[in-house]
Write an enzyme that holds these catalytic residues in place. Sequence first.
Site, PDB file in Angstrom:
ATOM      1  N   CYS A 260       9.182 123.005 111.869  1.00  0.00           N
ATOM      2  CA  CYS A 260       8.273 124.155 111.897  1.00  0.00           C
ATOM      3  C   CYS A 260       7.598 124.296 113.267  1.00  0.00           C
ATOM      4  O   CYS A 260       8.246 124.669 114.231  1.00  0.00           O
ATOM      5  CB  CYS A 260       7.255 124.045 110.753  1.00  0.00           C
ATOM      6  SG  CYS A 260       6.497 125.640 110.331  1.00  0.00           S
ATOM      7  N   HIS A 345      10.709 123.710 105.708  1.00  0.00           N
ATOM      8  CA  HIS A 345      10.139 122.419 105.318  1.00  0.00           C
ATOM      9  C   HIS A 345      11.048 121.693 104.334  1.00  0.00           C
ATOM     10  O   HIS A 345      10.999 121.935 103.131  1.00  0.00           O
ATOM     11  CB  HIS A 345       8.752 122.628 104.699  1.00  0.00           C
ATOM     12  CG  HIS A 345       7.718 123.015 105.698  1.00  0.00           C
ATOM     13  ND1 HIS A 345       6.964 122.082 106.377  1.00  0.00           N
ATOM     14  CD2 HIS A 345       7.332 124.220 106.162  1.00  0.00           C
ATOM     15  CE1 HIS A 345       6.148 122.698 107.211  1.00  0.00           C
ATOM     16  NE2 HIS A 345       6.358 124.003 107.106  1.00  0.00           N
ATOM     17  N   GLU A 347      10.819 118.729 103.406  1.00  0.00           N
ATOM     18  CA  GLU A 347      10.032 117.760 102.623  1.00  0.00           C
ATOM     19  C   GLU A 347       9.267 118.404 101.486  1.00  0.00           C
ATOM     20  O   GLU A 347       8.569 117.716 100.727  1.00  0.00           O
ATOM     21  CB  GLU A 347       9.038 117.044 103.549  1.00  0.00           C
ATOM     22  CG  GLU A 347       7.764 117.810 103.863  1.00  0.00           C
ATOM     23  CD  GLU A 347       7.936 119.018 104.764  1.00  0.00           C
ATOM     24  OE1 GLU A 347       7.016 119.850 104.830  1.00  0.00           O
ATOM     25  OE2 GLU A 347       8.998 119.149 105.416  1.00  0.00           O
TER      26      GLU A 347
END
Length: 367
Positions: A260, A345, A347
């Site tokens: 990001c 993202h 995660e």
Amino acid sequence: MYLLNRGKKVVKTAKLALEDGTILIGEGFGAETIKTGEIVFSTAMTGYVESLTDPSFKGQILMSTYPLEGNYGVSPEWYQSENIKAEAYVVRQVCYNPCHPKSEQTLPEFLEKEGVPGISNIDTRALTLKIREVGSMRAAVANVDITDEELLKIVKEQPHIEDMNLVDEVCVKQPKIIRERQEYNVAVLDCGVKKNIIDQLLRQDVGVIVVPPSTSAQEIIDLNVNGVLVSSGPGNPENVDKIQDTIKILAEKMPIAGICLGLQIISLAYGAKIYKMKFGHRGSNQPVKNLKTDHVFMTAQNHSFAIDPDSIEGTDLKITQINLNDNTPEAIEHKTLPISCIQYHPEAGPGPHDSIKFFEDFVERLK
């Protein structure tokens, strides 16, 4: 302000003001205070605790498009940082009686404890359409008595988010060892790292040390790590320019990854340009296409800035993935150096796990 008893629930009026002069009246919850920020919307159907505690929301007022928030309560297990980072929370309806075995407090209690105001009974669908039309705006949420004129003055006097250095407000100030040295070790340049990013690295059986973004290349080299991950975080990547020279030195010696904001900072370091999007990408349903394999997968995203694809021309970078909604770049690689970055993202939790292999590939490169 008025108070109205509804069983155990006490309802108070609250105001949401936008810089275009719009004033919306709703029901306040959380802390009795005034907070300012850029109002943005997220389309995720779950994960309000993770979103509120995500450092990338620093400086922003978060609005959920999903109509009911708080129904499963709040557990510290879901925090992405030590506390709420969003400035305020805007919802259609808030639940005061959650049901979940891990819940330790209600959403209103969580916001009140953290000093964060919330406002409910807002037509979030209409407000989302407005933001999509005119773009993200400066705003304020007030859970106290204040005139419309005073609140609008506060809104218009706050700085624009692109002019703020928010990373300094959410990063570690000293190196922090998460796991002692292993056979392979990673330094995380902390621009506002999420807990889940660290957790995913730990699942790869590597040592992890989190360092401030001001850490020099030589200081990182002296840590004897095998690779560096530049984390996600809030605000304008152009205000975190100290990292760019650090990355260019380290990339000659070890693999570099970025997530990001990390992708944006690394892109700037190698000559690309960044622009502020009209309303950004936020949610857990963004389709991304891998240009190498033609594979399409779903991703969770949270960003206001993006790479200008035309600016990649003439640099040593190449775009490897794109967003299928608007064709914005979602991943880049360096043509000769071991640099691989993504805009979304992997995660994210809760969220799609389609892209979790990013961490496996990064650790494989540093091995």
